[in-house]
Write a protein that holds these residues in place. Structure first.
Motif, PDB file in Angstrom:
ATOM      1  N   SER A  59      -7.314  -4.813 -68.934  1.00 64.06           N
ATOM      2  CA  SER A  59      -7.166  -5.003 -69.956  1.00 64.06           C
ATOM      3  C   SER A  59      -6.449  -5.858 -69.911  1.00 64.06           C
ATOM      4  CB  SER A  59      -6.153  -3.903 -70.712  1.00 64.06           C
ATOM      5  OG  SER A  59      -5.732  -3.447 -69.334  1.00 64.06           O
ATOM      6  N   PRO A  60      -6.591  -6.908 -71.239  1.00 63.18           N
ATOM      7  CA  PRO A  60      -5.637  -8.617 -71.133  1.00 63.18           C
ATOM      8  C   PRO A  60      -3.919  -8.635 -70.797  1.00 63.18           C
ATOM      9  CG  PRO A  60      -6.267  -7.947 -72.970  1.00 63.18           C
ATOM     10  CD  PRO A  60      -7.198  -6.872 -72.437  1.00 63.18           C
ATOM     11  N   VAL A  61      -3.840  -8.390 -69.796  1.00 71.94           N
ATOM     12  CA  VAL A  61      -1.866  -8.504 -70.062  1.00 71.94           C
ATOM     13  C   VAL A  61      -0.755 -10.291 -70.615  1.00 71.94           C
ATOM     14  CG1 VAL A  61      -0.143  -8.938 -67.970  1.00 71.94           C
ATOM     15  CG2 VAL A  61      -2.424  -7.912 -67.793  1.00 71.94           C
ATOM     16  N   SER A  62      -0.027  -9.677 -71.204  1.00 69.92           N
ATOM     17  CA  SER A  62       0.680 -10.228 -71.475  1.00 69.92           C
ATOM     18  C   SER A  62       1.267 -11.955 -70.791  1.00 69.92           C
ATOM     19  CB  SER A  62       1.655  -9.874 -72.540  1.00 69.92           C
ATOM     20  OG  SER A  62       2.821  -9.976 -71.962  1.00 69.92           O
ATOM     21  N   LYS A  63       1.682 -12.912 -70.643  1.00 63.80           N
ATOM     22  CA  LYS A  63       2.419 -13.775 -69.835  1.00 63.80           C
ATOM     23  C   LYS A  63       3.632 -13.196 -69.498  1.00 63.80           C
ATOM     24  CE  LYS A  63      -0.548 -17.568 -69.526  1.00 63.80           C
ATOM     25  NZ  LYS A  63      -2.008 -17.163 -69.749  1.00 63.80           N
TER      26      LYS A  63
END
Length: 418
Positions: A16-20
């Motif tokens: 799943s995408p991970v925030s910067k």
């Protein structure tokens, strides 16, 4: 139509995408040894984050022993213990640990996390039953997962709840005595809990062990080199015979300021791990310089038993100084060198709680106090603890520094939370 469906199909992302701004992607960079004073992101702070309880990480004697070993043996071992990875210094360390803990035998691992994670599945198999505290650390959880045993969780340090589960199992066993005869029962607990800073009620656990015929595994990574008059851990703290515990494990990455871990107990119990402890059988053995450092750290512990009383006194001092911070509650024993500061009232969102606590950590760092938040793999934790700031006490911190840390935390908490 098939072609159209194939054209339209979009595979799901592997992760799943991970925030910067995820903390795992934005780490603090340390330059120099993470001892009493630590340089983080170029700023010098007093270290209240590293598990260097006895201050041995930058000790000249420990460094000299490691350096002499480095010159004699080189850096690594490039082989597991069964394949030319066993050096005389490994055997010396195992012998010293067994003598120090007053057990028959000890076994060392080259990675602290892998110690209990390898030990549990070496004994507990599919069909066996493990009673485990809900607050157990992640290494224990991974060991249980690998064992594929039947896991029964009891409320944190709640002996009535554990006895309820043991009684229920006893009733089940009576229904099928043949199966019960071949089913092993284990109780897995920590001496001082990493996630709560609380001590296990060992005397009651030992009573339940004999009453319901179970075996006790005790994880002592936080309590080894901390509790007891000689630092032997929670058994010495309570005055319980070490023979009442079936297996003790601890890492050498806290009090001994080295790397790796060890298990100790009776010879027939420990020897079994030499053939079935996965971290022992398949990992390259501990670099000799780290084994030599651990031996020298043990020497220092044995020569200065007063060091444990000093640590206990400092823990009590900061514990007392941190009482009554508005908005924060202190979780952990007054003699635990690692304890937690949690929000008194959650905002209702874990993400917001974490941000608030991180703001406190950042502002403390601006004022030269290095703290850290306790981090968890949120998706994988069995019982996810609430967000917290972890405070670590070491013997090197002076009374003035302990007072300063307490007053800085109080000031910053008031600014951020009120």
């Amino acid at each position: 139509e098939k072609e159209e469906l194939i054209e339209e199909w979009q595979p799901e992302p592997l992760v799943s995408p991970v925030s910067k701004d995820h903390p795992a992607l934005n780490y603090n960079i340390v330059s120099g040894p993470p001892s009493h004073a630590i340089v983080v992101n170029g700023k010098e702070c007093i270290n209240f984050a590293s598990f260097n309880f006895l201050g041995l990480l930058d000790n000249p004697r420990v460094k000299a022993a490691a350096l002499a070993s480095l010159k004699k043996y080189g850096v690594g071992t490039c082989g597991p213990r069964g394949f030319y990875g066993t050096f005389d210094v490994h055997l010396d360390l195992e012998d010293r640990l067994a003598k120090f803990m007053k057990t028959e035998e000890a076994i060392i691992y080259s990675y602290g996390f892998a110690t209990i994670a390898s030990a549990i599945p070496a004994y507990s198999k599919r069909g066996d039953i493990v009673f485990v505290d809900k607050a157990a650390c992640f290494a224990i959880q991974k060991g249980l997962q690998a064992s594929r045993s039947d896991i029964k969780l009891f409320k944190h340090n709640d002996m009535a709840d554990l006895e309820r589960l043991l009684k229920e199992q006893e009733v089940e066993d009576q229904k099928n005595p043949r199966k019960a005869r071949v089913t092993r029962r284990f109780i897995v607990v920590e001496g001082l809990y990493m996630n709560t800073g609380t001590i296990c009620p060992l005397p009651e656990l030992v009573k339940l062990k004999y009453k319901y015929k179970a075996r006790i595994f005790l994880e002592e990574s936080l309590s080894f080199g901390v509790l007891g008059d000689h630092g032997r851990g929670v058994t010495e703290h309570y005055g319980i015979s070490i023979d009442d515990i079936d297996l003790i494990s601890a890492n050498m990455e806290n009090s001994l300021a080295s790397v790796g871990g060890f298990c100790c107990g009776r010879s027939f119990v420990i020897d079994h791990q030499r053939l079935s402890g996965q971290g022992y059988c398949f990992s390259a053995s501990l670099p000799p310089l780290l084994a030599a450092a651990a031996i020298e750290a043990l020497n220092i512990m044995e020569e200065n038993p007063g060091i444990f009383a000093v640590l206990k006194e400092k823990c009590k001092r900061i514990h007392k100084a941190l009482q009554g911070i508005s908005g924060l509650k202190l979780v952990g024993e007054s003699f635990s060198p690692a304890f937690h500061l949690q929000l008194e009232d959650s905002t209702g969102s874990r993400e917001k709680d974490v941000k608030l606590l991180q703001e406190i950590v950042n502002q403390c760092m601006d004022r030269s106090i290095a703290l850290t938040q306790a981090r968890y793999l949120e998706e994988e934790e069995k019982c996810l603890p609430p967000p917290s700031i972890r405070v670590v006490v070491t013997v090197e911190q002076t009374e003035e520094e302990l007072e300063k840390a307490a007053s800085v935390i109080k000031e910053v908490a008031q600014e951020v939370l009120l």
